[in-house]
Design a protein around this motif. Structure first.
Motif: not given
Length: 398
Positions: A263-274, A205-207
């Motif tokens: 090599r298609g082996r990486l996953r970086m996840y970033t959560m952003k708010v505003g 629900k956060q912008d």
């Protein structure tokens, strides 16, 4: 000193395999394609990848000389690798020639091992250890750290070297994912379902709330900068030792993530708010496993459980990709047990060379450990006594 030409000028023969050595970083640089093909045909863990060990040699331990043993069949096909490094340590005036895994320090490499084609693990390990046994007067200590318990390498080392020392290292929590199981069904088996759903609902629900997944080699600069910042914030707020610390280690991870992404082996996840990054997870794909390597979050958002929600999203993603395992690697932090129910152990193996320096090295380590434990015991006794005196004084005042 072990010389490269002892192995490369005339390959040592096992009944079916020829063993040689790669003894320089420049040679190691040219092995990527062949190394990758072997890793893909093996059961070896993620941190045995060229993309992990080559940057380790460049950025973390340039003083450790690579000594990568290779085993080839009669057609010249690469069947196995033993990625070792040779270093010299001075212990109370005694020079110790130590062989250990590449990648063994500073970067949290679990499940290091011989890399061999499936079904040929024992054959390759035996070929390597027979060569090292034959050169036992050229090295003092062989340390193989962070092997997975039950590794074929352990049994073969005992067979070839006889007297080896095996000790426990780390507990690694993990979970088996059920193919085709909906994420909601998985959540019901965890200890964080209600909290995760409640926190995620609030965040949605956060912008400007969004989760970005980055896996393209050319798009890593921003996510990695966010990750390093959030990782440092997390560790400083927790009061622990930072998991990724120092310019050299950061440079290693920038190299490794770039090559892993290729090599298609990486996953970086970033959560952003505003528009602001508040949580990050650094993950690696290896076969059918999602490997949770490290994370970070902004302590100002701790009460909103941004770390919990982002970890949950990585589980959701792993399930939707059809993966069959989620591995948290070393460490038994509480947040891991909220998500997974299984554990495996890593162990270390040590063998001594023909001379006395290896035994001296081990004995010196044991003496140092006993001294540290004794000092800790004395300090603990003193602390207990101080607490007792404080309580007696407090009781007397009351």
């Amino acid at each position: 000193m072990i010389r490269e030409d002892e192995l490369t000028s005339g390959p040592r023969l096992s009944p079916r395999l020829d063993v040689a050595a790669v003894g320089s970083a420049s040679q190691l640089a040219g092995m990527r394609a062949e190394w990758n093909a072997l890793l893909d045909a093996s059961n070896a863990g993620p941190f045995n990848a060229w993309e992990w060990l080559y940057p380790w040699c460049r950025r973390i331990s340039p003083d450790v000389r690579p000594l990568v043993l290779t085993a080839r069949d009669r057609l010249g096909t690469l069947v196995g690798l033993l990625p070792l490094g040779l270093e010299h340590r001075w212990v109370n005036g005694v020079r110790v020639r130590r062989l250990g895994f590449l990648g063994e320090t500073h970067v949290g490499s679990d499940y290091l091992d011989v890399v061999a084609r499936k079904g040929r693990e024992a054959e390759a390990a035996r070929a390597f250890f027979n060569v090292l046994q034959g050169l036992r007067d050229e090295w003092d200590v062989l340390d193989l750290t962070d092997l997975r318990e039950g590794s074929t390498t352990l049994g073969v080392a005992r067979e070839v070297f006889g007297d080896v020392r095996v000790s426990e290292r780390y507990v690694c929590p993990y979970e088996t994912l059920v193919p085709g199981e909906p994420f909601d069904a998985f959540l019901k088996r965890t200890g964080r379902r209600d909290n995760y759903l409640r926190r995620r609902k609030w965040l949605e629900k956060q912008d400007g709330y969004r989760i970005e997944r980055t896996d393209a080699p050319g798009q890593l600069a921003g996510p990695m900068t966010d990750f390093f910042r959030l990782h440092a914030l997390r560790w400083s707020s927790d009061g622990g030792s930072q998991g990724i610390k120092g310019a050299g280690v950061e440079a290693f991870h920038r190299d490794a993530t770039q090559w892993l992404a290729e090599r298609g082996r990486l996953r970086m996840y970033t959560m952003k708010v505003g528009g602001q990054a508040v949580a990050s997870v650094y993950g690696i794909l290896h076969g059918q496993t999602f490997v949770y390597f490290q994370s970070g979050y902004d302590p100002a958002w701790r009460n909103r459980s941004v770390g919990l929600v982002l970890v949950g999203e990585t589980f959701k993603d792993a399930i939707e990709m059809g993966l069959t395992e989620y591995d948290f690697l070393r460490g038994t932090e509480t947040y891991k047990s909220d998500w997974v129910t299984k554990q495996r152990q890593t162990v270390s193996l040590r063998a001594h060379g023909a001379g006395l320096a290896g035994e001296w090295f081990t004995r010196t380590e044991e003496w140092a450990r006993q001294t540290r434990n004794a000092v800790k015991g004395v300090l603990s006794d003193e602390l207990v006594e101080k607490v007792r005196r404080f309580r007696r004084r407090k009781a007397a005042v009351q």
